[in-house]
Design an enzyme around this catalytic site. Structure first.
Site, PDB file in Angstrom:
ATOM      1  N   SER A   1     -12.111   7.678  22.633  1.00  0.00           N
ATOM      2  CA  SER A   1     -11.946   7.346  21.206  1.00  0.00           C
ATOM      3  C   SER A   1     -13.217   6.713  20.668  1.00  0.00           C
ATOM      4  O   SER A   1     -14.114   6.314  21.428  1.00  0.00           O
ATOM      5  CB  SER A   1     -10.782   6.372  21.031  1.00  0.00           C
ATOM      6  OG  SER A   1     -11.134   5.099  21.553  1.00  0.00           O
ATOM      7  N   CYS A   2     -13.281   6.583  19.348  1.00  0.00           N
ATOM      8  CA  CYS A   2     -14.435   5.938  18.724  1.00  0.00           C
ATOM      9  C   CYS A   2     -14.554   4.490  19.192  1.00  0.00           C
ATOM     10  O   CYS A   2     -15.663   3.999  19.457  1.00  0.00           O
ATOM     11  CB  CYS A   2     -14.337   6.018  17.203  1.00  0.00           C
ATOM     12  SG  CYS A   2     -12.808   5.321  16.516  1.00  0.00           S
TER      13      CYS A   2
ATOM     14  N   ARG B   1       2.371   2.168  10.434  1.00  0.00           N
ATOM     15  CA  ARG B   1       1.383   3.064   9.823  1.00  0.00           C
ATOM     16  C   ARG B   1       1.933   3.812   8.611  1.00  0.00           C
ATOM     17  O   ARG B   1       1.179   4.448   7.881  1.00  0.00           O
ATOM     18  CB  ARG B   1       0.858   4.066  10.852  1.00  0.00           C
ATOM     19  CG  ARG B   1      -0.011   3.434  11.916  1.00  0.00           C
ATOM     20  CD  ARG B   1      -0.815   4.469  12.667  1.00  0.00           C
ATOM     21  NE  ARG B   1      -1.450   3.901  13.850  1.00  0.00           N
ATOM     22  CZ  ARG B   1      -2.343   4.536  14.590  1.00  0.00           C
ATOM     23  NH1 ARG B   1      -2.691   5.768  14.285  1.00  0.00           N
ATOM     24  NH2 ARG B   1      -2.876   3.959  15.638  1.00  0.00           N
TER      25      ARG B   1
ATOM     26  N   GLY C   1      -5.591   2.277  22.151  1.00  0.00           N
ATOM     27  CA  GLY C   1      -5.636   2.665  23.562  1.00  0.00           C
ATOM     28  C   GLY C   1      -6.994   2.422  24.178  1.00  0.00           C
ATOM     29  O   GLY C   1      -7.231   2.754  25.341  1.00  0.00           O
TER      30      GLY C   1
END
Length: 481
Positions: free
Chosen positions: A288-289, A334, A348
């Site tokens: 992920s970023c 969200r 994560g």
């Protein structure tokens, strides 16, 4: 002559020098596959002002501004050498030359420093490697921009196709328009035309086929002349080996996921564990970023001080996964309006650290808050170290890491006291250490790490693809002499 006149005259001289650098940089890139850098920042296809600003930025990390009058002689020396494909850092050349006491000329020093890329040592230019994008959302379009930007030499990576679901009338025109104009990252640097009859977007001369398919099993890429391609899945729909294997269709050799992989799918953070990719591995993830933002500085801190445990809190820009206004969402929070709220959510990234840094024994926990900004996030990395240190020592160490270490393409460093999130839109680094916010108390260190969760991450994805395709060329001079 007044002081102001002196300053203006000096600016005009530097402008003229920067202007004369552009054709030299372009010719090296087009004809010899050489990318000219300045402290890890590419100077290819940059304007006069951009080149001057990049030189000035060196003061943020090196402590003093670099002048084009200092770097131009090294660039001129490079044009006289029989160079092979490589990346050459003018900033590092100038810095190392200043520290060298052997009395060598610039030409002699440059030839010695880049000897690994010249003559019998040089790498032969490789054939271009086909790339396919599966999905054309935020990350997909930014990766497309990067691939098109890097295609100038005609070697390296070649974007051949984009696979999307059909969207109705003028679908391809609308997708081309989204590539052309971006509300966050600005205008596409070049020209884009559309051939609707042949379902093709032509960007800076690159013909990109738009393939419509609802499922990977519906596509035979060899029908489009695509061979041995690397497919980049930007949808995140499939994240385990079984699902991603659906992409291994005729014409596709490897699959790269732009989301954390599940199960035994390797999670790769370029600069940290990309050299662990097995040559025969067909499926891998770029994590992920946020994982890309925290793992490089975490590795740097562990290498120098040892890390016993840590917690990362990310303050993350909202994404398309959230709702503009309150509406149903499978995640509990969200569903609430993204532009109107701070939203606590899960990340994560902490658990993904173990995959990228298996030798790190420290337990890393993590959480995240989505906030009402469209891009750029910050990770607050709170570490318990194995030994005590001082703020000054950590400050100087991380600055040096950003300049000379193998992680210099991943870690940037800024000392500007008034820096805010929008300053980092378009950053090509995985994370930027905010020196002013750094806190150290004995064995406790708190790092504030900015990252462009769209563009910086896309740069990391492209670096991984370059590596697995064999077109990631070495950088000279060698790191940390």
């Amino acid at each position: 002559m007044t002081v102001n006149d002196d300053s203006f005259t000096n600016w005009k001289i530097r402008e003229e020098i920067a202007e004369s650098m552009i054709p030299l940089i372009g010719k090296l890139h087009r004809e010899q596959d050489v990318t000219v850098l300045l402290h890890s920042r590419s100077l290819v296809n940059k304007s006069v002002v951009s080149i001057l600003k990049t030189h000035r930025f060196a003061r943020q990390i090196a402590g003093a501004e670099l002048s084009v009058t200092e770097t131009m002689p090294f660039l001129q020396a490079l044009t006289t050498l029989d160079l092979g494909p490589s990346q050459i850092d003018l900033g590092m050349l100038a810095t190392l030359y200043q520290a060298d006491d052997r009395g060598l000329s610039v030409a002699e020093f440059t030839a010695e420093a880049v000897a690994g890329a010249t003559g019998a040592n040089k790498i032969e230019r490789r054939e271009s490697r086909d790339v396919v994008l599966y999905g054309f959302g935020r990350i997909g379009r930014l990766v497309a921009r990067l691939l098109i930007e890097k295609s100038g030499s005609g070697n390296g990576l070649r974007l051949r196709a984009v696979v999307v679901r059909g969207g109705g009338a003028q679908d391809i025109v609308k997708r081309a328009s989204l590539l052309r104009r971006d509300s966050i990252h600005g205008q596409f640097q070049g020209t884009i035309t559309v051939d609707e009859d042949n379902s093709t977007i032509v960007a800076n001369g690159n013909e990109i086929k738009v393939i419509y398919a609802d499922d990977p099993s519906h596509v035979d890429y060899t029908e489009y002349g695509i061979r041995d391609a690397i497919l980049i899945d930007n949808t995140g729909k499939w994240r385990d080996r079984e699902g991603l294997s659906k992409h291994l269709r005729p014409g596709i050799e490897k699959v790269v996921l732009t989301a954390p992989g599940k199960g035994d799918v390797p999670n790769i953070v370029h600069g940290v564990n990309h050299d662990t990719i097995k040559p025969d591995e067909q499926i891998l993830s770029c994590a992920s970023c946020t994982t890309n933002a925290i793992v490089p500085p975490l590795k740097a801190m562990d290498d120098e001080y040892g890390v016993l445990r840590g917690h990362v809190e990310t303050v993350h820009s909202f994404t398309n996964d959230q709702n503009l206004l309150d509406n149903y969402h499978k995640s509990e929070r969200r569903g609430r309006s993204a532009p109107l709220n701070m939203v606590i959510t899960e990340t994560g990234a902490a658990s993904a650290v173990a995959k990228a840094l298996p030798d790190l024994k420290a337990k890393i926990s993590g959480s995240s808050i989505r906030v009402p900004v469209p891009d750029v996030s910050i990770a607050i990395l709170n570490l318990q170290l194995a030994r005590e240190t001082t703020r000054e020592q950590v400050h100087d160490y991380l600055r040096e890491v950003s300049l000379t270490s193998p992680l210099k393409r991943q870690i940037d460093f800024i000392t500007a006291p008034d820096a805010v999130s929008s300053d980092f839109i378009g950053s090509r680094h995985a994370s930027i250490v905010d020196a002013g916010a750094l806190k150290v108390d004995g064995d406790n260190a708190i790092l504030y790490l900015w990252y462009d969760n769209e563009f910086g991450y896309s740069c990391q994805v492209v670096r991984v693809v370059q590596h697995v395709s064999g077109v990631e060329y070495p950088t000279y001079p060698a790191t940390a002499v």
